[in-house]
Design a protein around this motif. Structure first.
Motif, PDB file in Angstrom:
ATOM      1  N   MET A  53      14.566 -15.620 -47.134  1.00 20.59           N
ATOM      2  CA  MET A  53      14.764 -16.536 -46.669  1.00 20.59           C
ATOM      3  C   MET A  53      13.722 -16.932 -45.937  1.00 20.59           C
ATOM      4  O   MET A  53      13.354 -16.408 -44.741  1.00 20.59           O
ATOM      5  N   LYS A  54      13.409 -18.165 -45.907  1.00 19.82           N
ATOM      6  CA  LYS A  54      12.328 -19.036 -44.958  1.00 19.82           C
ATOM      7  C   LYS A  54      12.422 -19.752 -43.910  1.00 19.82           C
ATOM      8  O   LYS A  54      13.743 -20.584 -44.197  1.00 19.82           O
ATOM      9  N   LEU A  55      12.184 -19.740 -42.527  1.00 17.28           N
ATOM     10  CA  LEU A  55      12.476 -20.607 -41.277  1.00 17.28           C
ATOM     11  C   LEU A  55      11.292 -22.013 -41.765  1.00 17.28           C
ATOM     12  O   LEU A  55      10.819 -21.589 -41.670  1.00 17.28           O
ATOM     13  N   LYS A  56      12.671 -22.648 -41.000  1.00 15.44           N
ATOM     14  CA  LYS A  56      11.837 -23.782 -40.679  1.00 15.44           C
ATOM     15  C   LYS A  56      11.382 -24.283 -39.617  1.00 15.44           C
ATOM     16  O   LYS A  56      12.036 -23.624 -38.370  1.00 15.44           O
ATOM     17  N   LYS A  57      10.181 -24.450 -39.309  1.00 16.53           N
ATOM     18  CA  LYS A  57       9.866 -24.809 -38.205  1.00 16.53           C
ATOM     19  C   LYS A  57       9.887 -26.282 -37.610  1.00 16.53           C
ATOM     20  O   LYS A  57      10.301 -27.353 -38.609  1.00 16.53           O
ATOM     21  N   THR A  58      10.934 -26.352 -36.586  1.00 18.22           N
ATOM     22  CA  THR A  58      10.828 -27.536 -35.748  1.00 18.22           C
ATOM     23  C   THR A  58      10.314 -27.481 -34.845  1.00 18.22           C
ATOM     24  O   THR A  58       9.857 -26.673 -33.896  1.00 18.22           O
ATOM     25  N   ARG A  59      10.905 -29.048 -34.185  1.00 19.07           N
ATOM     26  CA  ARG A  59      10.139 -29.721 -33.707  1.00 19.07           C
ATOM     27  C   ARG A  59      10.624 -29.637 -32.242  1.00 19.07           C
ATOM     28  O   ARG A  59      12.095 -30.052 -32.472  1.00 19.07           O
ATOM     29  N   GLY A  60      10.228 -29.365 -31.349  1.00 18.71           N
ATOM     30  CA  GLY A  60      11.198 -29.167 -29.740  1.00 18.71           C
ATOM     31  C   GLY A  60      10.545 -28.641 -28.620  1.00 18.71           C
ATOM     32  O   GLY A  60       9.218 -28.283 -28.459  1.00 18.71           O
ATOM     33  N   PHE A  61      10.307 -28.869 -27.774  1.00 16.84           N
ATOM     34  CA  PHE A  61      10.112 -27.877 -26.409  1.00 16.84           C
ATOM     35  C   PHE A  61      10.541 -26.412 -26.623  1.00 16.84           C
ATOM     36  O   PHE A  61      12.205 -25.891 -26.822  1.00 16.84           O
ATOM     37  N   THR A  62      10.357 -25.579 -25.464  1.00 15.24           N
ATOM     38  CA  THR A  62      10.405 -24.800 -25.376  1.00 15.24           C
ATOM     39  C   THR A  62      11.071 -23.991 -23.915  1.00 15.24           C
ATOM     40  O   THR A  62      11.066 -25.138 -23.683  1.00 15.24           O
ATOM     41  N   LEU A  63      12.107 -22.583 -24.226  1.00  9.32           N
ATOM     42  CA  LEU A  63      12.974 -23.303 -22.611  1.00  9.32           C
ATOM     43  C   LEU A  63      12.067 -22.941 -21.579  1.00  9.32           C
ATOM     44  O   LEU A  63      11.566 -23.638 -20.864  1.00  9.32           O
ATOM     45  N   ILE A  64      10.733 -22.311 -21.394  1.00  6.53           N
ATOM     46  CA  ILE A  64       9.264 -22.194 -20.710  1.00  6.53           C
ATOM     47  C   ILE A  64       8.829 -23.591 -20.577  1.00  6.53           C
ATOM     48  O   ILE A  64       8.588 -24.053 -19.284  1.00  6.53           O
ATOM     49  N   GLU A  65       8.325 -24.141 -21.348  1.00  7.69           N
ATOM     50  CA  GLU A  65       8.292 -25.500 -20.908  1.00  7.69           C
ATOM     51  C   GLU A  65       9.202 -26.427 -20.748  1.00  7.69           C
ATOM     52  O   GLU A  65       8.305 -27.053 -19.304  1.00  7.69           O
ATOM     53  N   VAL A  66      10.419 -26.400 -20.225  1.00  9.71           N
ATOM     54  CA  VAL A  66      11.528 -27.088 -19.788  1.00  9.71           C
ATOM     55  C   VAL A  66      11.535 -26.824 -18.565  1.00  9.71           C
ATOM     56  O   VAL A  66      11.216 -27.280 -17.579  1.00  9.71           O
ATOM     57  N   ILE A  67      11.217 -25.454 -17.983  1.00 12.85           N
ATOM     58  CA  ILE A  67      11.247 -24.295 -16.716  1.00 12.85           C
ATOM     59  C   ILE A  67      10.329 -24.912 -16.989  1.00 12.85           C
ATOM     60  O   ILE A  67      10.568 -25.775 -14.844  1.00 12.85           O
ATOM     61  N   ILE A  68       8.841 -25.009 -16.617  1.00 13.49           N
ATOM     62  CA  ILE A  68       7.990 -25.462 -16.033  1.00 13.49           C
ATOM     63  C   ILE A  68       7.743 -26.899 -16.157  1.00 13.49           C
ATOM     64  O   ILE A  68       7.621 -27.670 -14.127  1.00 13.49           O
ATOM     65  N   SER A  69       8.511 -28.010 -16.376  1.00 10.85           N
ATOM     66  CA  SER A  69       8.125 -29.710 -16.927  1.00 10.85           C
ATOM     67  C   SER A  69       9.661 -29.759 -14.988  1.00 10.85           C
ATOM     68  O   SER A  69       9.364 -30.690 -14.343  1.00 10.85           O
ATOM     69  N   LEU A  70      10.368 -29.390 -15.183  1.00  8.22           N
ATOM     70  CA  LEU A  70      11.818 -29.305 -14.065  1.00  8.22           C
ATOM     71  C   LEU A  70      11.624 -28.866 -12.731  1.00  8.22           C
ATOM     72  O   LEU A  70      11.645 -29.659 -11.598  1.00  8.22           O
ATOM     73  N   VAL A  71      10.292 -28.045 -12.657  1.00  9.61           N
ATOM     74  CA  VAL A  71       9.707 -27.420 -11.287  1.00  9.61           C
ATOM     75  C   VAL A  71       8.769 -28.001 -10.923  1.00  9.61           C
ATOM     76  O   VAL A  71       8.534 -28.622  -9.636  1.00  9.61           O
ATOM     77  N   ILE A  72       7.559 -28.968 -11.747  1.00  6.74           N
ATOM     78  CA  ILE A  72       6.733 -30.047 -11.275  1.00  6.74           C
ATOM     79  C   ILE A  72       7.455 -30.853 -11.134  1.00  6.74           C
ATOM     80  O   ILE A  72       6.898 -31.800 -10.043  1.00  6.74           O
ATOM     81  N   LEU A  73       8.324 -31.966 -11.199  1.00  9.19           N
ATOM     82  CA  LEU A  73       9.668 -32.695 -11.401  1.00  9.19           C
ATOM     83  C   LEU A  73       9.784 -32.943  -9.940  1.00  9.19           C
ATOM     84  O   LEU A  73      10.141 -33.339  -8.917  1.00  9.19           O
ATOM     85  N   GLY A  74      10.416 -31.180  -9.416  1.00  9.81           N
ATOM     86  CA  GLY A  74      11.172 -31.080  -8.335  1.00  9.81           C
ATOM     87  C   GLY A  74      10.367 -30.831  -7.368  1.00  9.81           C
ATOM     88  O   GLY A  74      10.283 -31.022  -6.164  1.00  9.81           O
ATOM     89  N   ILE A  75       8.985 -30.392  -6.813  1.00 11.85           N
ATOM     90  CA  ILE A  75       7.516 -30.845  -6.285  1.00 11.85           C
ATOM     91  C   ILE A  75       7.276 -31.917  -6.496  1.00 11.85           C
ATOM     92  O   ILE A  75       7.400 -32.341  -4.935  1.00 11.85           O
ATOM     93  N   LEU A  76       7.428 -32.721  -7.272  1.00 10.83           N
ATOM     94  CA  LEU A  76       7.115 -34.120  -6.973  1.00 10.83           C
ATOM     95  C   LEU A  76       8.713 -34.776  -6.234  1.00 10.83           C
ATOM     96  O   LEU A  76       7.679 -36.158  -5.021  1.00 10.83           O
ATOM     97  N   ALA A  77       9.224 -34.234  -6.355  1.00  8.09           N
ATOM     98  CA  ALA A  77      10.792 -35.066  -5.989  1.00  8.09           C
ATOM     99  C   ALA A  77      10.415 -34.803  -4.274  1.00  8.09           C
ATOM    100  O   ALA A  77      10.343 -35.677  -3.390  1.00  8.09           O
ATOM    101  N   GLY A  78      10.395 -33.615  -3.725  1.00 10.41           N
ATOM    102  CA  GLY A  78       9.930 -33.006  -2.739  1.00 10.41           C
ATOM    103  C   GLY A  78       8.486 -33.822  -1.981  1.00 10.41           C
ATOM    104  O   GLY A  78       9.500 -34.154  -0.760  1.00 10.41           O
ATOM    105  N   GLY A  79       7.669 -34.241  -2.688  1.00  9.69           N
ATOM    106  CA  GLY A  79       6.407 -34.950  -2.207  1.00  9.69           C
ATOM    107  C   GLY A  79       7.474 -36.334  -1.562  1.00  9.69           C
ATOM    108  O   GLY A  79       6.820 -36.680  -0.357  1.00  9.69           O
ATOM    109  N   VAL A  80       8.087 -36.771  -2.847  1.00  6.55           N
ATOM    110  CA  VAL A  80       8.418 -38.350  -2.273  1.00  6.55           C
ATOM    111  C   VAL A  80       9.449 -38.259  -1.040  1.00  6.55           C
ATOM    112  O   VAL A  80       9.256 -39.821  -0.239  1.00  6.55           O
TER     113      VAL A  80
END
Length: 140
Positions: A1-28
């Motif tokens: 069986m062949k796996l399809k490549k799916t497009r999207g973000f990995t869990l690590i990418e989502v966590i890193i982006s949330l951390v960056i948004l949290g830091i920016l929100a704290g600065g604001v």
């Protein structure tokens, strides 16, 4: 069986982006808090300057001959006065207005006097604040 490549973000990418948004929100949030604090202090200082200028103008209108030669705390117009700068949480924000009058030079033909008006108060955060105006007045 062949796996399809799916497009999207990995869990690590989502966590890193949330951390960056949290830091920016704290600065604001910190910037907004600091701006509010400076706005309150500026408002109090503007009121204090208005009170000091009103006292100085009243002394100017009274004329130099009516100013005492060397103001000490026994003279009526040099007694410290309690003034109200506004309300804070239902309680009045008060300060002490003092006036000092001194002869600049003894036996001066212009009868020049140095006048200093000072307002001291504790701001809404309990820090001591002071506004002073010093000028020279002479008899025309």
């Amino acid at each position: 069986m062949k796996l399809k490549k799916t497009r999207g973000f990995t869990l690590i990418e989502v966590i890193i982006s949330l951390v960056i948004l949290g830091i920016l929100a704290g600065g604001v949030f910190a910037t907004i808090s600091f701006s509010k604090l400076m706005s309150i202090r500026t408002q109090e200082k503007a009121i204090a300057i208005g009170i000091v200028e009103a006292k100085m103008n009243a002394l100017k209108e009274s004329g130099v001959p009516n100013l005492p030669p060397d103001c000490d705390q026994t003279l009526n117009n040099c007694q410290p006065e309690e003034v109200t700068l506004g309300q804070w949480g239902g309680a009045p924000l008060t300060g002490t207005l003092t006036t000092e009058v001194k002869d600049t030079v003894p036996a001066d033909p212009l009868k020049m006097k140095e006048v200093k008006v000072t307002l001291q108060w504790a701001d809404r955060f309990g820090q001591d604040r002071t506004v002073s105006v010093v000028t020279a007045m002479y008899q025309e």
